[in-house]
Design a protein around this motif. Sequence first.
Motif, short mmCIF file in Angstrom:
data_model
loop_
_atom_site.label_atom_id
_atom_site.label_comp_id
_atom_site.label_asym_id
_atom_site.label_seq_id
_atom_site.Cartn_x
_atom_site.Cartn_y
_atom_site.Cartn_z
N PHE A 276 1.34 -0.86 0.28
CA PHE A 276 -0.13 -0.15 -0.04
C PHE A 276 0.75 1.19 0.04
O PHE A 276 -0.31 2.70 -0.56
CB PHE A 276 -1.04 -0.50 1.14
CG PHE A 276 -1.74 -0.97 0.63
CD1 PHE A 276 -2.83 -0.64 0.03
CD2 PHE A 276 -2.16 -2.42 1.60
CE1 PHE A 276 -3.97 -1.51 -0.31
CE2 PHE A 276 -2.84 -3.45 1.36
CZ PHE A 276 -4.02 -3.23 0.37
N THR A 279 1.52 2.02 -4.22
CA THR A 279 0.62 1.74 -4.79
C THR A 279 0.65 3.59 -4.36
O THR A 279 0.20 4.66 -5.96
CB THR A 279 -0.83 1.46 -4.56
OG1 THR A 279 -0.90 1.10 -3.63
CG2 THR A 279 -0.31 -0.73 -5.26
N ARG A 280 0.64 4.12 -3.14
CA ARG A 280 -0.22 5.36 -2.66
C ARG A 280 1.14 6.54 -3.52
O ARG A 280 1.00 7.42 -3.56
CB ARG A 280 -0.21 4.99 -1.36
CG ARG A 280 -1.89 4.51 -0.25
CD ARG A 280 -1.79 5.03 0.60
NE ARG A 280 -2.66 4.70 0.89
CZ ARG A 280 -4.07 5.05 2.79
NH1 ARG A 280 -3.13 4.97 3.17
NH2 ARG A 280 -4.86 4.23 2.86
N ASP A 283 1.00 7.17 -6.48
CA ASP A 283 -0.97 7.57 -7.10
C ASP A 283 -0.01 9.26 -6.73
O ASP A 283 -0.61 10.60 -7.15
CB ASP A 283 -1.93 7.48 -6.66
CG ASP A 283 -2.19 5.73 -6.88
OD1 ASP A 283 -2.72 6.08 -8.24
OD2 ASP A 283 -3.66 5.43 -6.65
N TRP A 284 0.67 9.20 -5.69
CA TRP A 284 1.00 10.67 -4.40
C TRP A 284 1.79 11.49 -6.07
O TRP A 284 2.02 12.38 -5.93
CB TRP A 284 1.97 10.56 -3.84
CG TRP A 284 2.15 11.62 -2.79
CD1 TRP A 284 3.22 12.45 -3.23
CD2 TRP A 284 1.44 12.12 -1.52
NE1 TRP A 284 3.00 13.68 -1.72
CE2 TRP A 284 1.90 13.75 -1.20
CE3 TRP A 284 -0.26 11.56 -1.76
CZ2 TRP A 284 1.30 14.51 -0.37
CZ3 TRP A 284 0.10 12.65 -0.62
CH2 TRP A 284 -0.23 13.86 -0.14
N PRO A 295 -4.69 12.19 -4.34
CA PRO A 295 -4.06 10.68 -3.75
C PRO A 295 -3.69 10.65 -2.35
O PRO A 295 -3.94 11.36 -1.20
CB PRO A 295 -2.84 10.54 -4.62
CG PRO A 295 -2.89 12.60 -4.45
CD PRO A 295 -4.33 12.72 -4.64
N LYS A 296 -3.49 9.32 -1.73
CA LYS A 296 -3.87 9.32 -0.25
C LYS A 296 -2.14 9.29 -0.14
O LYS A 296 -1.21 8.84 -0.30
CB LYS A 296 -4.38 7.46 0.30
CG LYS A 296 -5.58 7.80 0.15
CD LYS A 296 -6.42 6.50 0.27
CE LYS A 296 -8.01 5.97 0.75
NZ LYS A 296 -8.24 5.23 0.32
N PRO A 298 1.66 8.62 1.10
CA PRO A 298 2.35 7.41 0.83
C PRO A 298 2.46 6.82 2.60
O PRO A 298 2.88 5.51 3.31
CB PRO A 298 3.14 7.13 0.10
CG PRO A 298 3.45 8.59 -0.20
CD PRO A 298 2.18 9.15 0.21
#
Length: 319
Positions: A276, A279-280, A283-284, A295-296, A298
């Motif tokens: 996770f 993937t974060r 996206d970040w 985006p969350k 990371p």
Amino acid sequence: MAVYTEVTDEALAAFLAGYAIGEMVAFRGIAEGVENSNYALKTTQGDFILTLYEKRVNTADLPWFLGLMEHLAARGLSCPLPVRARDGQNLNPLSGRVAAITTFLPGVWPRRVTVDHCEPLGAALAQLHLAGQDFAPRRANALGPDAWAPLLDKSLAHADDVQAGLSAELQENLARITAAWPRDLPVGHIHADLFPDNVFFLNGKISGLIDFYFAATDIYAYDIAICLNAWCFERDFSFNVTKSRALLRGYLAHRPLSGAERAALPVLAQGAAMRFLLTRLYDWLHTPAGALVTPKDPMDYYRRLRFHNTALDASSYGL
């Protein structure tokens, strides 16, 4: 925001004509989720969810996901049941996307996880694993360990912009985790994304599990490790062993863990945090400004990973 594809009244009416679920009463977008466009649909026969699968979802996987949900529901697990159209299909075109209707599950997901949520969650996870044992089709985990190095490679150039030294630290951690990754633990169908927002509660009990679109055939105990990451950390990123102990107690009441599974729990938890985090991080660094989804961070999972690196054995998780 989780409505990427707008559906006109005319398109919806034509789509629903293929189903025997009554006439439309209400229809609205659902502003939760990150992968697909979701709508709450009310008809004269009840409440449903309409999902349009967006470009990040491999449509070739959809029959497996929906087939697993049908299988689990038939065996008593409370999860969305795909609704088949008059022609028997559970996937049909709508507004340039592939779409499905599923049954609606009552309840709400816990915005703040308490110990009382964790034991039922563990029990539901074990029940999911057991219910899926006789579902024959298999699906490789597209975000399993083999995917982590390529995912990290796509973010290395700018990882240090997030935190100084992050690229080297992630490379070191990833090499250690993949070298220690167990290859002979019990395997079956796992949810792989059972975060609090995918678990509904009603009157103190779990009313349903949703969002099976990361489900795969992988290590059962890895699914537990994902839940330990998602459910057992406080907002200051301290690990709550009382929550962990409750989660594991709920799981063990239905499916025992072997000695090898218990011994592997620290590295599985490290791997879940790494998955996770990566993937974060991707996206970040790659989500364009103005995108519909924020985006969350990371680094939330970086902090979880640092805890798991200190875990000597399963006793760190309450076993």
